[in-house]
Scaffold this motif. Structure first.
Motif, PDB file in Angstrom:
ATOM      1  N   HIS A  88       2.537   6.855  12.943  1.00  0.00           N
ATOM      2  CA  HIS A  88       2.903   7.121  11.750  1.00  0.00           C
ATOM      3  C   HIS A  88       4.759   7.590  12.606  1.00  0.00           C
ATOM      4  CE1 HIS A  88       3.857  10.534   8.348  1.00  0.00           C
ATOM      5  NE2 HIS A  88       4.134  11.152   9.477  1.00  0.00           N
TER       6      HIS A  88
ATOM      7  N   PRO B  88       6.355   7.319   4.219  1.00  0.00           N
ATOM      8  CA  PRO B  88       5.200   7.035   2.666  1.00  0.00           C
ATOM      9  C   PRO B  88       3.787   7.749   3.495  1.00  0.00           C
ATOM     10  CG  PRO B  88       6.816   5.663   3.815  1.00  0.00           C
ATOM     11  CD  PRO B  88       7.158   6.512   3.948  1.00  0.00           C
ATOM     12  N   LEU B  89       3.555   7.733   4.659  1.00  0.00           N
ATOM     13  CA  LEU B  89       2.140   7.310   4.977  1.00  0.00           C
ATOM     14  C   LEU B  89       1.731   8.851   4.857  1.00  0.00           C
ATOM     15  CD1 LEU B  89      -0.771   6.457   6.608  1.00  0.00           C
ATOM     16  CD2 LEU B  89       1.224   7.194   9.227  1.00  0.00           C
TER      17      LEU B  89
ATOM     18  N   GLY C  99      -2.982   9.173   2.669  1.00  0.00           N
ATOM     19  CA  GLY C  99      -2.455   9.534   3.580  1.00  0.00           C
ATOM     20  C   GLY C  99      -2.473  10.555   4.091  1.00  0.00           C
TER      21      GLY C  99
ATOM     22  N   HIS D 280      -7.766   0.827   5.802  1.00  0.00           N
ATOM     23  CA  HIS D 280      -7.375  -0.041   4.989  1.00  0.00           C
ATOM     24  C   HIS D 280      -7.084  -1.737   4.926  1.00  0.00           C
ATOM     25  CE1 HIS D 280      -7.709   0.055   1.025  1.00  0.00           C
ATOM     26  NE2 HIS D 280      -6.383  -0.860   0.145  1.00  0.00           N
TER      27      HIS D 280
ATOM     28  N   GLY E  25      -4.144  10.169   8.893  1.00  0.00           N
ATOM     29  CA  GLY E  25      -3.675   8.974   8.377  1.00  0.00           C
ATOM     30  C   GLY E  25      -3.330   7.604   8.477  1.00  0.00           C
TER      31      GLY E  25
ATOM     32  N   TYR F 162       5.264   4.107   9.374  1.00  0.00           N
ATOM     33  CA  TYR F 162       5.889   4.593   8.259  1.00  0.00           C
ATOM     34  C   TYR F 162       5.935   6.101   8.625  1.00  0.00           C
ATOM     35  CZ  TYR F 162       4.686  -0.064   6.292  1.00  0.00           C
ATOM     36  OH  TYR F 162       4.921  -1.651   6.281  1.00  0.00           O
TER      37      TYR F 162
ATOM     38  N   ALA G 241      -4.763   4.113   6.256  1.00  0.00           N
ATOM     39  CA  ALA G 241      -4.459   3.387   6.258  1.00  0.00           C
ATOM     40  C   ALA G 241      -4.140   1.611   6.447  1.00  0.00           C
ATOM     41  CB  ALA G 241      -2.684   3.587   5.936  1.00  0.00           C
TER      42      ALA G 241
ATOM     43  N   HIS H 105       0.816   8.811   1.218  1.00  0.00           N
ATOM     44  CA  HIS H 105      -0.206   8.155  -0.018  1.00  0.00           C
ATOM     45  C   HIS H 105      -1.517   9.024  -0.631  1.00  0.00           C
ATOM     46  CE1 HIS H 105      -3.241   5.315  -1.122  1.00  0.00           C
ATOM     47  NE2 HIS H 105      -2.313   4.299  -1.137  1.00  0.00           N
TER      48      HIS H 105
ATOM     49  N   LEU I 206       0.991  -0.946  -0.152  1.00  0.00           N
ATOM     50  CA  LEU I 206      -0.338   0.251  -0.438  1.00  0.00           C
ATOM     51  C   LEU I 206       0.907   1.178   0.254  1.00  0.00           C
ATOM     52  CD1 LEU I 206      -2.809   1.008   0.824  1.00  0.00           C
ATOM     53  CD2 LEU I 206      -2.474   0.811   2.638  1.00  0.00           C
ATOM     54  N   LEU I 207       1.648   1.273   1.324  1.00  0.00           N
ATOM     55  CA  LEU I 207       1.949   2.566   1.452  1.00  0.00           C
ATOM     56  C   LEU I 207       3.863   2.834   0.562  1.00  0.00           C
ATOM     57  CD1 LEU I 207       1.836   2.776   4.782  1.00  0.00           C
ATOM     58  CD2 LEU I 207       0.813   4.224   2.925  1.00  0.00           C
ATOM     59  N   GLN I 208       4.488   1.056  -0.208  1.00  0.00           N
ATOM     60  CA  GLN I 208       5.701   1.740  -0.740  1.00  0.00           C
ATOM     61  C   GLN I 208       6.861   2.345  -0.470  1.00  0.00           C
ATOM     62  OE1 GLN I 208       4.283   2.494  -5.064  1.00  0.00           O
ATOM     63  NE2 GLN I 208       2.131   1.722  -5.245  1.00  0.00           N
TER      64      GLN I 208
END
Ligand SMILES: [Zn+2]
Length: 264
Positions: free
Chosen positions: A76, A112-113, A120, A246, A239, A109, A243, A116, A26-28
């Motif tokens: 986060h 990346p968070l 994000g 999800h 965020g 994260y 995330a 997004h 999801l967050l790569q």
């Protein structure tokens, strides 16, 4: 006693690695140069049924996650940052001891968070504030630039500050750059005062972030671009739950967001 949330839809159990892969997909995190490690920061039990999300891996959040019978915490702000004193003493020992004693996995994260595009911090803050991003700016494309999502009249700096106070339910530090209507609004959550000049260069007439430092007040006045500091925590509390919810829904896990209030 069975938690109420699991009565509605029984939570399944997922392997720690599968959960990590879902967060990573999801967050790569590989796309970012960050200030600390993203992903699994502290290894806990191999199987996860319940995730607690929060903004920061503080002792208060970890204690709340223990009480909520979490198998994993998703935050986060994790525990480890570049340039940190590496000793496990004092507050660090206490936080780690709690995690390890209860065998809780800690996933963190950071950038990346923030980044997004839908779940994000910046995207979610935009939703809360009624802003729509048309483009991105700044280092690693973390800044969002746009305007009102519903196309209403552009606000003055004062009206924008009032709107932010209403939506975020906290005082905002506002340095007015000009009294004209603001058609281009930039935002970047948390401690992004260093993005102010990039926001100005991108054509913003107002910049919304969490924190302000001394130089930005002068820059706002001299460049005619308003600066609105709404609180680091207040701009970054959307965020992590988005995330985590999800991924929990995707995998059938139980999830709860625990907000530990922070005036900063
Ligand atoms: Zn932050």
């Amino acid at each position: 006693m069975t938690p109420v949330s699991s009565l509605a839809s029984p939570a399944v159990a997922i392997g720690r690695e599968q959960l990590l892969q879902a967060f990573d997909a999801l967050l790569q995190p590989g796309r970012f140069t960050d200030y600390g490690p993203n992903g699994l920061q502290v290894e806990g039990k191999p199987v996860v049924c319940k995730i607690v999300s929060g903004v920061t891996a503080s002792r208060a959040l970890i204690e709340a996650a223990v009480a909520a019978q979490a198998d994993a915490i998703f935050v986060h702000h994790g525990l480890f940052w570049r340039g940190q004193d590496g000793r496990v003493t004092g507050w660090m020992k206490q936080r780690l001891a709690l995690l390890l004693a209860h065998d809780i996995n800690l996933f963190a994260y950071h950038l990346p968070l923030d980044a997004h595009p839908v779940l994000g911090n910046n995207a979610q803050l935009g939703d809360v504030l009624g802003l729509r991003a048309d483009s991105r700016f700044g280092e690693q494309d973390l800044g969002f630039l746009g305007g009102w999502a519903d196309g209403r009249e552009p606000p003055t700096a004062r009206a924008l500050a009032n709107h932010l106070e209403n939506r975020l339910q906290r005082p905002v530090v506002s340095v007015e750059g000009s009294q004209s209507a603001i058609t281009k609004i930039a935002w970047c959550s948390g401690g992004a005062q260093g993005y102010f000049e990039a926001a100005i260069a991108a054509g913003a007439q107002a910049f919304i972030t969490g924190e302000i430092s001394e130089p930005q007040a002068h820059l706002a006045r001299e460049c005619g671009v308003s600066f609105l500091a709404c609180g680091h925590h207040a701009t970054e509390r959307y965020g992590a739950p988005a995330a985590a919810a999800h991924v929990a829904a995707q995998l059938g896990l139980s999830h709860e967001f625990i907000d530990i209030d922070n005036p900063a």
